[in-house]
Design a protein around this motif. Sequence first.
Motif, PDB file in Angstrom:
ATOM      1  N   ASP A   3      27.518  26.687  39.556  1.00  0.00           N
ATOM      2  CA  ASP A   3      27.416  25.503  38.707  1.00  0.00           C
ATOM      3  C   ASP A   3      27.888  24.287  39.492  1.00  0.00           C
ATOM      4  O   ASP A   3      28.486  24.409  40.559  1.00  0.00           O
ATOM      5  N   ASP A   4      27.630  23.103  38.932  1.00  0.00           N
ATOM      6  CA  ASP A   4      28.062  21.880  39.600  1.00  0.00           C
ATOM      7  C   ASP A   4      29.555  21.859  39.837  1.00  0.00           C
ATOM      8  O   ASP A   4      30.027  21.359  40.866  1.00  0.00           O
ATOM      9  N   ASP A   5      30.328  22.408  38.886  1.00  0.00           N
ATOM     10  CA  ASP A   5      31.781  22.308  38.984  1.00  0.00           C
ATOM     11  C   ASP A   5      32.460  23.618  39.382  1.00  0.00           C
ATOM     12  O   ASP A   5      33.688  23.664  39.508  1.00  0.00           O
ATOM     13  N   LEU A   6      31.673  24.695  39.602  1.00  0.00           N
ATOM     14  CA  LEU A   6      32.305  25.976  39.897  1.00  0.00           C
ATOM     15  C   LEU A   6      31.325  26.938  40.548  1.00  0.00           C
ATOM     16  O   LEU A   6      30.177  27.064  40.120  1.00  0.00           O
ATOM     17  N   ILE A   7      31.806  27.611  41.600  1.00  0.00           N
ATOM     18  CA  ILE A   7      31.151  28.812  42.108  1.00  0.00           C
ATOM     19  C   ILE A   7      32.135  29.955  41.908  1.00  0.00           C
ATOM     20  O   ILE A   7      33.294  29.859  42.282  1.00  0.00           O
ATOM     21  N   ARG A   8      31.672  31.036  41.292  1.00  0.00           N
ATOM     22  CA  ARG A   8      32.544  32.195  41.064  1.00  0.00           C
ATOM     23  C   ARG A   8      31.817  33.457  41.520  1.00  0.00           C
ATOM     24  O   ARG A   8      30.637  33.635  41.228  1.00  0.00           O
ATOM     25  N   LEU A   9      32.540  34.320  42.226  1.00  0.00           N
ATOM     26  CA  LEU A   9      31.982  35.567  42.728  1.00  0.00           C
ATOM     27  C   LEU A   9      32.489  36.741  41.904  1.00  0.00           C
ATOM     28  O   LEU A   9      33.641  36.731  41.462  1.00  0.00           O
ATOM     29  N   PRO A  10      31.670  37.760  41.713  1.00  0.00           N
ATOM     30  CA  PRO A  10      32.176  38.991  41.101  1.00  0.00           C
ATOM     31  C   PRO A  10      33.325  39.560  41.941  1.00  0.00           C
ATOM     32  O   PRO A  10      33.390  39.350  43.157  1.00  0.00           O
ATOM     33  N   ARG A  11      34.217  40.272  41.291  1.00  0.00           N
ATOM     34  CA  ARG A  11      35.394  40.818  41.963  1.00  0.00           C
ATOM     35  C   ARG A  11      34.980  41.640  43.195  1.00  0.00           C
ATOM     36  O   ARG A  11      34.119  42.515  43.124  1.00  0.00           O
ATOM     37  N   GLY A  12      35.626  41.333  44.313  1.00  0.00           N
ATOM     38  CA  GLY A  12      35.407  42.081  45.535  1.00  0.00           C
ATOM     39  C   GLY A  12      34.257  41.592  46.390  1.00  0.00           C
ATOM     40  O   GLY A  12      34.129  42.021  47.548  1.00  0.00           O
ATOM     41  N   LEU A  13      33.399  40.718  45.878  1.00  0.00           N
ATOM     42  CA  LEU A  13      32.258  40.235  46.653  1.00  0.00           C
ATOM     43  C   LEU A  13      32.697  39.114  47.588  1.00  0.00           C
ATOM     44  O   LEU A  13      33.371  38.167  47.177  1.00  0.00           O
ATOM     45  N   ARG A  14      32.326  39.234  48.860  1.00  0.00           N
ATOM     46  CA  ARG A  14      32.498  38.160  49.836  1.00  0.00           C
ATOM     47  C   ARG A  14      31.155  37.907  50.492  1.00  0.00           C
ATOM     48  O   ARG A  14      30.341  38.818  50.643  1.00  0.00           O
TER      49      ARG A  14
END
Length: 281
Positions: A119-130
Amino acid sequence: MTPSPDLSLHALGTEVRAQGAGAFAALREVRRLEALLTRFRPSPLTALNARGELRDPPADLRLALTHALDVARRTRGLITPAVLGALEAAGYTAAPGAGPVRPAAPVPGLDVLAGVTVDDDLIRLPRGLRLDLGGTAKSWIAAQAARFLSGDALLDAGGDLHTQFTRPGTLGVRTPDGSPLFLNVGAGVGGVATSSVLTRAWAGGHHLIDPRTARPATTPWVQVTVLAGRVTVAETLAKLALLGADDLLRDLAPPGTRLIAFDHARRAHTWEDGSWGRWAA
């Protein structure tokens, strides 16, 4: 085809060259985008990997990640930004072969990537994903930087080329034995990408991870060059060819795309009508 000025710098782990009006600005953009997307020194990408989320992310990180996720979907997960753990396990840490080889780290699939929030204000990854954006970022950066070029011009990011010419001409591509392969390119905007398992390679491994095995790919080819309408498309197709994904090449290669591959005996092959055949130069 030698537009001027002709400038170069070391970036993206390779030599980046720009020719033509706007070359200085294009190389400056390469440097700026590299600083946002690298995993080899502190960057917004390394911060995202460390925290699992990044608030107020740079717009270009969002765009580059969105591009990588789109490529992953279109290639059914064969070209994916989720290979960082597998790259490190294969020995590619600070540099190719710099780390010890460890047991293969499974590559998260498309179901995991579907959980990435951009999103414009946030990038979030699933747990453990790099993430490692190297599989798509170099050609994406080349395409972005090329927006600063005008007239007859070229930007070469270590084999990922954006071309724009007013007349047809010829480009030279280095073959696996070091000799040049001269390719005819048409007028207008085009893309050329060369992918090889002979570069960014080390004893027992190379940089191209096959997500199906989580190890450096066992490939029928040592080098593939693709000529297409855009450099990002050319890079994607070159990697698919190296991975032996002929079914996806048939689905994704636009009409008029040219592919030239070299096998382990350094013999040249071309892609014609949905299959490979020996090339008579």
